[in-house]
Design an enzyme around this catalytic site. Structure first.
Site, PDB file in Angstrom:
ATOM      1  N   ARG A 216      -2.219 -10.530 -20.039  1.00 55.16           N
ATOM      2  CA  ARG A 216      -3.112 -10.427 -21.191  1.00 55.16           C
ATOM      3  C   ARG A 216      -2.524  -9.596 -22.313  1.00 55.16           C
ATOM      4  O   ARG A 216      -3.027  -9.643 -23.444  1.00 55.16           O
ATOM      5  CB  ARG A 216      -4.500  -9.922 -20.776  1.00 55.16           C
TER       6      ARG A 216
ATOM      7  N   GLU B 133       2.423  -6.381   8.764  1.00 57.96           N
ATOM      8  CA  GLU B 133       2.639  -4.948   8.499  1.00 57.96           C
ATOM      9  C   GLU B 133       3.484  -4.699   7.268  1.00 57.96           C
ATOM     10  O   GLU B 133       3.586  -3.558   6.810  1.00 57.96           O
ATOM     11  CB  GLU B 133       3.301  -4.271   9.699  1.00 57.96           C
TER      12      GLU B 133
ATOM     13  N   PRO C 132       0.828  -1.222   0.000  1.00 55.60           N
ATOM     14  CA  PRO C 132       0.000   0.000   0.000  1.00 55.60           C
ATOM     15  C   PRO C 132       0.861   1.270   0.000  1.00 55.60           C
ATOM     16  O   PRO C 132       0.345   2.353  -0.246  1.00 55.60           O
ATOM     17  CB  PRO C 132      -0.823  -0.108   1.285  1.00 55.60           C
TER      18      PRO C 132
ATOM     19  N   ASP D 188      -7.002  -1.077 -28.004  1.00 53.63           N
ATOM     20  CA  ASP D 188      -6.591   0.273 -28.356  1.00 53.63           C
ATOM     21  C   ASP D 188      -7.518   1.331 -27.772  1.00 53.63           C
ATOM     22  O   ASP D 188      -7.108   2.467 -27.570  1.00 53.63           O
ATOM     23  CB  ASP D 188      -6.544   0.434 -29.877  1.00 53.63           C
TER      24      ASP D 188
HETATM   25  C1  LIG Z   1      -8.590   5.084 -17.782  1.00 53.34           C
HETATM   26  C2  LIG Z   1      -9.674   4.056 -17.728  1.00 53.34           C
HETATM   27  C3  LIG Z   1     -10.162   3.759 -19.116  1.00 53.34           C
HETATM   28  C4  LIG Z   1     -10.806   2.426 -19.198  1.00 53.34           C
HETATM   29  C5  LIG Z   1     -11.248   2.163 -20.607  1.00 53.34           C
HETATM   30  C6  LIG Z   1     -11.235   0.696 -20.846  1.00 53.34           C
HETATM   31  C7  LIG Z   1     -12.070   0.345 -22.022  1.00 53.34           C
HETATM   32  C8  LIG Z   1     -11.964  -1.132 -22.117  1.00 53.34           C
HETATM   33  N1  LIG Z   1     -13.133  -1.757 -22.564  1.00 53.34           N
HETATM   34  C9  LIG Z   1     -12.913  -3.125 -22.770  1.00 53.34           C
HETATM   35  C10 LIG Z   1     -12.835  -3.885 -21.492  1.00 53.34           C
HETATM   36  C11 LIG Z   1     -14.006  -4.318 -20.897  1.00 53.34           C
HETATM   37  C12 LIG Z   1     -13.953  -5.111 -19.747  1.00 53.34           C
HETATM   38  C13 LIG Z   1     -12.741  -5.458 -19.197  1.00 53.34           C
HETATM   39  C14 LIG Z   1     -12.699  -6.322 -18.001  1.00 53.34           C
HETATM   40  N2  LIG Z   1     -12.388  -5.594 -16.777  1.00 53.34           N
HETATM   41  C15 LIG Z   1     -13.181  -5.637 -15.723  1.00 53.34           C
HETATM   42  O1  LIG Z   1     -14.193  -6.321 -15.790  1.00 53.34           O
HETATM   43  C16 LIG Z   1     -12.888  -4.875 -14.525  1.00 53.34           C
HETATM   44  C17 LIG Z   1     -13.727  -4.987 -13.452  1.00 53.34           C
HETATM   45  S1  LIG Z   1     -13.299  -4.033 -12.181  1.00 53.34           S
HETATM   46  C18 LIG Z   1     -11.974  -3.392 -12.971  1.00 53.34           C
HETATM   47  N3  LIG Z   1     -11.117  -2.463 -12.452  1.00 53.34           N
HETATM   48  C19 LIG Z   1     -10.095  -2.075 -13.221  1.00 53.34           C
HETATM   49  N4  LIG Z   1      -9.929  -2.580 -14.477  1.00 53.34           N
HETATM   50  C20 LIG Z   1     -10.741  -3.501 -15.032  1.00 53.34           C
HETATM   51  O2  LIG Z   1     -10.488  -3.914 -16.179  1.00 53.34           O
HETATM   52  C21 LIG Z   1     -11.849  -3.954 -14.249  1.00 53.34           C
HETATM   53  C22 LIG Z   1     -11.592  -5.005 -19.769  1.00 53.34           C
HETATM   54  C23 LIG Z   1     -11.636  -4.231 -20.924  1.00 53.34           C
HETATM   55  C1  LIG Z   2      -4.030   6.231   0.962  1.00 50.54           C
HETATM   56  C2  LIG Z   2      -3.086   5.080   1.083  1.00 50.54           C
HETATM   57  C3  LIG Z   2      -2.607   4.977   2.519  1.00 50.54           C
HETATM   58  C4  LIG Z   2      -2.128   3.590   2.805  1.00 50.54           C
HETATM   59  C5  LIG Z   2      -1.707   3.519   4.264  1.00 50.54           C
HETATM   60  C6  LIG Z   2      -1.912   2.128   4.743  1.00 50.54           C
HETATM   61  C7  LIG Z   2      -1.118   1.854   5.976  1.00 50.54           C
HETATM   62  C8  LIG Z   2      -1.409   0.447   6.297  1.00 50.54           C
HETATM   63  N1  LIG Z   2      -0.306  -0.229   6.871  1.00 50.54           N
HETATM   64  C9  LIG Z   2      -0.670  -1.526   7.276  1.00 50.54           C
HETATM   65  C10 LIG Z   2      -0.852  -2.463   6.152  1.00 50.54           C
HETATM   66  C11 LIG Z   2       0.254  -3.129   5.658  1.00 50.54           C
HETATM   67  C12 LIG Z   2       0.095  -4.080   4.645  1.00 50.54           C
HETATM   68  C13 LIG Z   2      -1.148  -4.362   4.137  1.00 50.54           C
HETATM   69  C14 LIG Z   2      -1.321  -5.394   3.106  1.00 50.54           C
HETATM   70  N2  LIG Z   2      -1.548  -4.838   1.794  1.00 50.54           N
HETATM   71  C15 LIG Z   2      -0.775  -5.137   0.763  1.00 50.54           C
HETATM   72  O1  LIG Z   2       0.140  -5.924   0.934  1.00 50.54           O
HETATM   73  C16 LIG Z   2      -0.984  -4.539  -0.551  1.00 50.54           C
HETATM   74  C17 LIG Z   2      -0.166  -4.923  -1.586  1.00 50.54           C
HETATM   75  S1  LIG Z   2      -0.488  -4.127  -3.001  1.00 50.54           S
HETATM   76  C18 LIG Z   2      -1.719  -3.207  -2.323  1.00 50.54           C
HETATM   77  N3  LIG Z   2      -2.443  -2.278  -2.989  1.00 50.54           N
HETATM   78  C19 LIG Z   2      -3.399  -1.649  -2.287  1.00 50.54           C
HETATM   79  N4  LIG Z   2      -3.614  -1.925  -0.978  1.00 50.54           N
HETATM   80  C20 LIG Z   2      -2.926  -2.847  -0.280  1.00 50.54           C
HETATM   81  O2  LIG Z   2      -3.217  -3.036   0.907  1.00 50.54           O
HETATM   82  C21 LIG Z   2      -1.895  -3.543  -0.978  1.00 50.54           C
HETATM   83  C22 LIG Z   2      -2.236  -3.692   4.626  1.00 50.54           C
HETATM   84  C23 LIG Z   2      -2.088  -2.744   5.630  1.00 50.54           C
END
Ligand SMILES: CCCCCCCCNCc1ccc(CNC(=O)c2csc3nc[nH]c(=O)c23)cc1
Ligand SMILES: CCCCCCCCNCc1ccc(CNC(=O)c2csc3nc[nH]c(=O)c23)cc1
Lengths: 245, 245
Positions: free
Chosen positions: A154, A116, A89, A169
């Protein structure tokens, strides 16, 4: 491409990588995902992998030694230099631009934290970058690794079928996708918009771009400020906004 | 809390929810995760769940009927009204604030898309909100659902042990976490910072806050502009910056 994952839940990561597009990419030999459990590299009888935080406070920290040994084993298992990424995080946020960059690497090593997190000295010496998948708190790095493997996997040539590759694209323009519809044209829940049934491809293209612009404006205005819209797009967005109000 | 997931990969979602903190929360009866496969609700012999995009273009769209039937079955399977969330790259971005809000619901239904996504008419009638887990492209909604389940599940009372629950609060200040260390105090890779070995808790608190501020400044300056820092924090950050340059 080869991805090695250092994780206390090797089976979980293996299963994530066996599904769907990524599973198929592995079967086709485009991608190999291997997991390494630091517990297998702990040197004491209890197979200890964590210790109390120096300086006090709640929570445990992953120890240097088992992680270093696991990393060394992963690095030796295949040729080539591997970029090492710590999922955390505290990392910079993952974006599609970063995904595209990482997809070009031949090897990646992903380090998943639990508790942590990982002793900072290991990170300073053995990790190239720290990546977060978003501003929410997960219980460990494994889902972060699964997300990265899916996004990077992918993009490997041959992983997607042609139609999907073409669609890919559409991400490049920085807008959200337009609404999609399938048969039946008439349904209890409503009809497919007439323009999509018209066969007029210029009109269809125009409608889709207008919907993409409108949605991006409604849901992700931050994306619009980053993109410079051409004249047609500005006009279409104006049209959408007028109709919206 | 009960979470029902509509997905073409029910086994994958089940396995994700069986691991670690979430698996334990399920065993303790704090959380139940069930999966529903729209394919089981398709009415033709081929069990078709997708169709071509109306208006042309690459990719397939998930059909209304099997999804509606699966949603109806999920809704009937338990008491209470469920908020229905569609995981999609077109959604608003997930944040910890949203996670906290969703964790208070008694029931959630998560709809996972594959292919280009779901027929828009279904979304308009059956879905309450659309959520993305980040600005990168995944191959489907399942990992999005797994992320949401993990983030929401670990907030259920009793899911985390006490130490972890306490730590939880550190998120609330909007800063990245400070570095962590464990034994040995001296290692090939370096020594634990002296202050953490000092036993001086006021100094330790100060050092940690300074590191948190410094890291947030370096890696996520966007978070700092959102937070208003008090006088001590401003001074500590100044100190960090002077030492950094
Ligand atoms: C800067 C964001 C622009 C996003 C535009 C993407 C357009 C892509 N459309 C095709 C597409 C449809 C569905 C997917 C499948 N992805 C998910 O169902 C999905 C579900 S939650 C999520 N969160 C981040 N990215 C993700 O692709 C997802 C991937 C590509
Ligand atoms: C606005 C972001 C502030 C983040 C501050 C979070 C502080 C939390 N520290 C404790 C903690 C350590 C490790 C984790 C485990 N999470 C991941 O290993 C992790 C790995 S990738 C990732 N991406 C988004 N969120 C995530 O929690 C992660 C969760 C809580």
């Amino acid at each position: 491409m080869r991805i090695d994952v250092i994780t206390l839940f090797p089976e979980f990561v293996r299963q994530c990588a066996a599904v769907g597009v990524i599973g198929r990419a592995q079967e086709r030999g485009l991608l190999a995902v291997e997991s390494w459990n630091p517990r297998d590299f702990a040197s004491d009888n209890y197979r200890t992998v964590d210790g109390r935080t120096c300086g006090g406070g709640p929570g445990m920290v992953m120890l240097i030694a088992p992680l270093r040994a696991a990393l060394a084993a992963a690095r030796q298992a295949a040729a080539g230099t591997a970029r090492t990424i710590y999922l955390s995080p505290q990392g910079v946020r993952l974006t599609q631009a970063k995904v595209v960059e990482l997809a070009q690497q031949e090897r990646l090593i992903l380090l998943c934290g639990r508790y942590e997190g990982v002793d900072e000295r290991l990170l300073a010496h053995e990790v190239d970058e720290e990546i977060s998948i978003g501003d929410y708190v997960l219980s460990g790095g494994e889902l972060g690794a699964a997300v990265l493997i899916d996004a990077v996997g992918r993009l490997q040539e041959g992983a997607l079928n042609d139609a999907a590759s073409a669609e890919q694209d559409s991400f490049a323009n920085g807008l959200l996708d337009c609404p999609h519809y399938a048969r039946p044209m008439q349904d209890e829940l409503g009809d497919v918009p007439e323009v999509l049934q018209s066969g007029n491809h210029a009109m269809i293209r125009r409608w889709r771009l207008k919907q993409s612009l409108g949605r991006t404006w409604l849901r992700r205005p931050d994306l619009l400020t980053r993109t410079s819209l051409d004249k047609q797009s500005r006009e279409l967005l104006q049209e959408f906004r007028r109709e919206w109000l």
